[in-house]
Design a protein around this motif. Structure first.
Motif, short mmCIF file in Angstrom:
data_model
loop_
_atom_site.label_atom_id
_atom_site.label_comp_id
_atom_site.label_asym_id
_atom_site.label_seq_id
_atom_site.Cartn_x
_atom_site.Cartn_y
_atom_site.Cartn_z
N GLN A 6 -1.58 -3.84 2.02
CA GLN A 6 -1.93 -2.52 1.51
C GLN A 6 -3.12 -1.93 2.24
O GLN A 6 -3.26 -0.72 2.34
N THR A 7 -4.00 -2.79 2.74
CA THR A 7 -5.25 -2.38 3.37
C THR A 7 -5.11 -2.01 4.84
O THR A 7 -6.09 -1.61 5.46
N ALA A 12 -3.14 2.65 4.55
CA ALA A 12 -3.97 2.38 3.37
C ALA A 12 -4.38 3.63 2.60
O ALA A 12 -4.44 3.62 1.37
N ARG A 22 -3.63 1.63 -0.60
CA ARG A 22 -4.63 0.56 -0.67
C ARG A 22 -4.84 0.08 -2.11
O ARG A 22 -4.91 -1.12 -2.37
#
Length: 159
Positions: A6-7, A12, A22
């Protein structure tokens, strides 16, 4: 199975469920990993999967609905079924080449709620985890019972 997070700066900060990939898109990121693994296609990334989930109302309250793992997957051409969160069910799915997504409650992976992917299990009951929010968690194998102790629901996937 690809490790997607997700980052990742590539997506993100894209919108999802009233927030960002994110913060909110563990479910879409997990389904993206499964989608790429099972179909071999790369037309979906976590941002596109999140947009698909939003467009189809799979996150109306800011969190991904469990129906995304069945109805959403089916809309993408992936078969899925909810399975019992037991060692036997997970082992059978993984032995059959069917990745498993688990919804977990607070514990090793989250302080709120979270989705993770299980990609394999060895003879000692150690599970390969694909945590969309943690390269650290994804770099180690986890005892199946430790995962089960934190699991609320799980689904297996195939094409």
């Amino acid at each position: 199975m690809p490790h997607l997070y997700q980052t990742d700066p590539a997506w993100a900060d894209q919108p999802y469920a009233g927030g960002t990939v994110r913060v909110n898109a563990c479910g879409p990121t997990c389904l993206t990993m499964v989608y790429v693994c099972l179909t071999g296609r790369t037309d979906m990334d976590p941002a596109r999967m999140s947009a698909f989930a939003d467009q189809n109302n799979f996150a109306p309250t800011g969190a991904t609905e469990w129906s995304f793992m069945t109805s959403g997957a089916n809309m993408l051409g992936i078969q899925s079924t909810q399975i019992h969160p037991t060692r036997e069910s997970i082992e059978n799915a993984l032995a059959g080449g069917r990745p498993v997504i688990c919804s977990v409650h607070p514990g090793d992976f989250t302080s709120v709620g979270h989705f993770i992917v299980l990609g394999g299990i060895d003879d000692q009951g150690m599970v390969e985890v694909f945590d969309p929010n943690s390269p650290f968690n994804s770099a180690q194998r986890w005892p199946i019972q430790r995962i089960l102790n934190q699991t609320k629901a799980c689904w297996s996937f195939w094409v």
